[in-house]
Design an enzyme around this catalytic site. Structure first.
Site, PDB file in Angstrom:
ATOM      1  N   ASN A   7       7.029   8.685  -8.115  1.00 12.85           N
ATOM      2  CA  ASN A   7       5.761   8.366  -7.452  1.00 12.85           C
ATOM      3  C   ASN A   7       6.048   7.696  -6.104  1.00 12.85           C
ATOM      4  O   ASN A   7       6.690   6.634  -6.071  1.00 12.85           O
ATOM      5  CB  ASN A   7       4.960   7.433  -8.380  1.00 12.85           C
ATOM      6  CG  ASN A   7       3.601   7.097  -7.806  1.00 12.85           C
ATOM      7  OD1 ASN A   7       3.495   6.775  -6.632  1.00 12.85           O
ATOM      8  ND2 ASN A   7       2.581   7.151  -8.626  1.00 12.85           N
ATOM      9  N   HIS A  10       3.934   3.980  -3.011  1.00 12.71           N
ATOM     10  CA  HIS A  10       4.258   2.707  -2.358  1.00 12.71           C
ATOM     11  C   HIS A  10       4.819   2.891  -0.961  1.00 12.71           C
ATOM     12  O   HIS A  10       4.744   1.979  -0.143  1.00 12.71           O
ATOM     13  CB  HIS A  10       5.263   1.926  -3.201  1.00 12.71           C
ATOM     14  CG  HIS A  10       4.628   1.254  -4.385  1.00 12.71           C
ATOM     15  ND1 HIS A  10       3.307   0.898  -4.423  1.00 12.71           N
ATOM     16  CD2 HIS A  10       5.142   0.880  -5.570  1.00 12.71           C
ATOM     17  CE1 HIS A  10       3.042   0.320  -5.584  1.00 12.71           C
ATOM     18  NE2 HIS A  10       4.144   0.312  -6.303  1.00 12.71           N
ATOM     19  N   HIS A  43      -0.999   9.509  -5.980  1.00 15.18           N
ATOM     20  CA  HIS A  43      -2.356   9.215  -6.443  1.00 15.18           C
ATOM     21  C   HIS A  43      -3.258   9.190  -5.217  1.00 15.18           C
ATOM     22  O   HIS A  43      -3.112   8.323  -4.353  1.00 15.18           O
ATOM     23  CB  HIS A  43      -2.345   7.846  -7.145  1.00 15.18           C
ATOM     24  CG  HIS A  43      -3.644   7.465  -7.776  1.00 15.18           C
ATOM     25  ND1 HIS A  43      -3.756   6.388  -8.619  1.00 15.18           N
ATOM     26  CD2 HIS A  43      -4.887   8.009  -7.714  1.00 15.18           C
ATOM     27  CE1 HIS A  43      -5.005   6.280  -9.048  1.00 15.18           C
ATOM     28  NE2 HIS A  43      -5.714   7.242  -8.495  1.00 15.18           N
ATOM     29  N   ARG A  45      -6.427   8.099  -4.101  1.00 13.19           N
ATOM     30  CA  ARG A  45      -7.506   7.231  -4.575  1.00 13.19           C
ATOM     31  C   ARG A  45      -8.755   7.443  -3.747  1.00 13.19           C
ATOM     32  O   ARG A  45      -8.679   7.810  -2.571  1.00 13.19           O
ATOM     33  CB  ARG A  45      -7.078   5.765  -4.503  1.00 13.19           C
ATOM     34  CG  ARG A  45      -5.889   5.420  -5.404  1.00 13.19           C
ATOM     35  CD  ARG A  45      -5.597   3.942  -5.350  1.00 13.19           C
ATOM     36  NE  ARG A  45      -6.605   3.179  -6.035  1.00 13.19           N
ATOM     37  CZ  ARG A  45      -6.451   2.641  -7.255  1.00 13.19           C
ATOM     38  NH1 ARG A  45      -5.312   2.745  -7.891  1.00 13.19           N
ATOM     39  NH2 ARG A  45      -7.432   1.969  -7.813  1.00 13.19           N
ATOM     40  N   ARG A  49      -6.342   3.998  -0.190  1.00 18.78           N
ATOM     41  CA  ARG A  49      -5.594   2.796   0.215  1.00 18.78           C
ATOM     42  C   ARG A  49      -4.134   3.087   0.510  1.00 18.78           C
ATOM     43  O   ARG A  49      -3.494   2.325   1.213  1.00 18.78           O
ATOM     44  CB  ARG A  49      -5.720   1.692  -0.829  1.00 18.78           C
ATOM     45  CG  ARG A  49      -5.017   1.990  -2.121  1.00 18.78           C
ATOM     46  CD  ARG A  49      -4.950   0.759  -2.995  1.00 18.78           C
ATOM     47  NE  ARG A  49      -6.217   0.491  -3.622  1.00 18.78           N
ATOM     48  CZ  ARG A  49      -6.335  -0.158  -4.787  1.00 18.78           C
ATOM     49  NH1 ARG A  49      -5.269  -0.604  -5.403  1.00 18.78           N
ATOM     50  NH2 ARG A  49      -7.507  -0.361  -5.329  1.00 18.78           N
ATOM     51  N   GLU A  70      -2.087  12.356  -9.357  1.00 17.42           N
ATOM     52  CA  GLU A  70      -2.874  11.442 -10.198  1.00 17.42           C
ATOM     53  C   GLU A  70      -4.242  11.316  -9.549  1.00 17.42           C
ATOM     54  O   GLU A  70      -4.345  11.128  -8.330  1.00 17.42           O
ATOM     55  CB  GLU A  70      -2.227  10.060 -10.236  1.00 17.42           C
ATOM     56  CG  GLU A  70      -0.941  10.010 -10.995  1.00 17.42           C
ATOM     57  CD  GLU A  70      -0.287   8.637 -10.872  1.00 17.42           C
ATOM     58  OE1 GLU A  70      -0.845   7.734 -10.235  1.00 17.42           O
ATOM     59  OE2 GLU A  70       0.810   8.502 -11.397  1.00 17.42           O
ATOM     60  N   THR A 101      -3.342   1.161 -11.540  1.00 15.86           N
ATOM     61  CA  THR A 101      -4.080   1.671 -12.690  1.00 15.86           C
ATOM     62  C   THR A 101      -3.855   0.711 -13.867  1.00 15.86           C
ATOM     63  O   THR A 101      -2.721   0.405 -14.209  1.00 15.86           O
ATOM     64  CB  THR A 101      -3.574   3.085 -13.042  1.00 15.86           C
ATOM     65  OG1 THR A 101      -3.548   3.836 -11.834  1.00 15.86           O
ATOM     66  CG2 THR A 101      -4.485   3.757 -14.039  1.00 15.86           C
ATOM     67  N   GLU A 151       0.019  11.652 -20.905  1.00 15.59           N
ATOM     68  CA  GLU A 151       0.972  10.664 -20.391  1.00 15.59           C
ATOM     69  C   GLU A 151       0.658   9.336 -21.068  1.00 15.59           C
ATOM     70  O   GLU A 151      -0.405   8.741 -20.843  1.00 15.59           O
ATOM     71  CB  GLU A 151       0.863  10.522 -18.866  1.00 15.59           C
ATOM     72  CG  GLU A 151       1.827   9.455 -18.329  1.00 15.59           C
ATOM     73  CD  GLU A 151       1.945   9.423 -16.820  1.00 15.59           C
ATOM     74  OE1 GLU A 151       1.827  10.495 -16.177  1.00 15.59           O
ATOM     75  OE2 GLU A 151       2.171   8.333 -16.270  1.00 15.59           O
ATOM     76  N   HIS A 191       4.335   4.127 -16.229  1.00 15.86           N
ATOM     77  CA  HIS A 191       3.725   2.873 -15.776  1.00 15.86           C
ATOM     78  C   HIS A 191       4.591   1.680 -16.159  1.00 15.86           C
ATOM     79  O   HIS A 191       4.813   1.424 -17.332  1.00 15.86           O
ATOM     80  CB  HIS A 191       2.305   2.649 -16.308  1.00 15.86           C
ATOM     81  CG  HIS A 191       1.466   1.889 -15.309  1.00 15.86           C
ATOM     82  ND1 HIS A 191       1.590   0.541 -15.135  1.00 15.86           N
ATOM     83  CD2 HIS A 191       0.554   2.313 -14.410  1.00 15.86           C
ATOM     84  CE1 HIS A 191       0.762   0.155 -14.170  1.00 15.86           C
ATOM     85  NE2 HIS A 191       0.131   1.216 -13.718  1.00 15.86           N
TER      86      HIS A 191
HETATM   87  N1  PXP Z   1       1.763   7.031 -14.216  1.00 19.16           N
HETATM   88  C1  PXP Z   1       0.497   6.743 -13.835  1.00 19.16           C
HETATM   89  C2  PXP Z   1      -0.623   7.499 -14.483  1.00 19.16           C
HETATM   90  C3  PXP Z   1       0.228   5.787 -12.847  1.00 19.16           C
HETATM   91  O1  PXP Z   1      -1.039   5.523 -12.476  1.00 19.16           O
HETATM   92  C4  PXP Z   1       1.324   5.145 -12.216  1.00 19.16           C
HETATM   93  C5  PXP Z   1       1.070   4.168 -11.102  1.00 19.16           C
HETATM   94  O2  PXP Z   1       0.572   4.857 -10.008  1.00 19.16           O
HETATM   95  C6  PXP Z   1       2.617   5.478 -12.630  1.00 19.16           C
HETATM   96  C7  PXP Z   1       2.804   6.406 -13.655  1.00 19.16           C
HETATM   97  C8  PXP Z   1       3.824   4.837 -12.034  1.00 19.16           C
HETATM   98  O3  PXP Z   1       3.819   3.478 -12.373  1.00 19.16           O
HETATM   99  P1  PXP Z   1       4.888   2.496 -11.718  1.00 19.16           P
HETATM  100  O4  PXP Z   1       4.602   2.466 -10.252  1.00 19.16           O
HETATM  101  O5  PXP Z   1       4.617   1.189 -12.402  1.00 19.16           O
HETATM  102  O6  PXP Z   1       6.239   3.056 -12.028  1.00 19.16           O
END
Ligand code: PXP
Length: 238
Positions: A7, A10, A43, A45, A49, A70, A101, A151, A191
């Site tokens: 992901n 960030h 994601h 949003r 953001r 996402e 999330t 997931e 997550h």
């Molecule tokens: N899976 C989902 C559905 C999420 O919303 C997120 C955060 O965007 C992640 C995985 C990744 O989480 P993390 O950034 O804590 O690794």
């Protein structure tokens, strides 16, 4: 051995802090692929953001592995997804005031809307995963609604103190994972997973895909994206 979805939200968060052009999540995705990522996750949003519409469009053109979007069931976002056609959509709940999330989708409360969105995404050729708490009622609802994958939300496991509390959360995930597979759904998790807690989750039987963002981008600040991804990939495939 699970696949690794990286992901890159960030990276966009840092860019948006200055509303400038760098660092670019598209570059980050290229480096993640070079490090062995099996998928790129973003994601989009409603409040934009971090990831912008431009990022999604460029990533759709440049990512050569699975592109996983996402998204919440906001109408505008559903329309964008159906036009851009990521390989996979992961439906998540979304509240404007949340930092990230915060929990799984509540399929029992939002059955009709989620069902409609799943159908529209699948009609557009997009595979659909649902982000759920490890709760058997939610997993059964996912199967009834025609999702392809679930997931499992690993947030509680990630927050638990190492030792007994964490083992209890792992056992909950293991039982839920078995349920996901018995319902005929593909098993994903994500997550809060990091370099210290990922291995037991990666070893859950049938685990097909892990989506990890924060820990990889945090490490990438020091060692670079490619190496951060390579180290995570090595851990989950060991
Ligand atoms: N899976 C989902 C559905 C999420 O919303 C997120 C955060 O965007 C992640 C995985 C990744 O989480 P993390 O950034 O804590 O690794």
């Amino acid at each position: 051995m699970p696949l690794l979805g990286v992901n890159v939200d960030h990276v966009a968060t840092v860019r948006q802090a200055r509303r400038t052009y760098e660092p670019d999540p598209v570059w980050a995705a290229v480096l993640a692929e070079l490090g062995g990522a099996d998928g790129i996750t973003i994601h989009l949003r409603e409040d934009r953001r971090h990831i912008q519409d431009r990022d999604l469009k460029l990533l759709r053109e440049t990512v050569t592995v699975k592109l996983n979007l996402e998204m919440a069931c906001w109408e505008e976002i559903v329309q964008i997804a159906c036009q851009v056609r990521p390989d996979q959509a992961t439906l998540v709940p979304e509240r404007r005031e949340e930092v990230t999330t915060e929990g799984g989708l509540d399929l029992l409360a939002h059955r009709e809307r989620v069902s409609e969105v799943i159908k529209r995404l699948k009609d557009a050729g997009i595979s659909v995963s649902l982000f759920l708490d490890p709760d058997p009622r939610q997993i059964e609802a996912a199967a009834q609604l025609g999702a392809d994958a679930v997931e499992l939300h690993t947030g509680q496991y990630a927050l638990a103190k190492p030792g007994r509390a964490q083992e209890e959360q792992l056992a909950i995930l293991q039982r839920a994972a078995e349920h996901v597979r018995q319902c005929g759904l593909v098993l994903h998790a994500g997550h809060g997973l990091n370099y210290k807690n990922v291995v037991p989750v990666a070893r859950i039987p049938g685990m097909h895909e892990l989506n990890i963002g924060h820990a990889i981008v945090a490490r990438a600040i020091y060692v670079g994206m490619e190496q951060a991804v390579r180290e995570m990939k090595r851990l989950i495939t060991a």
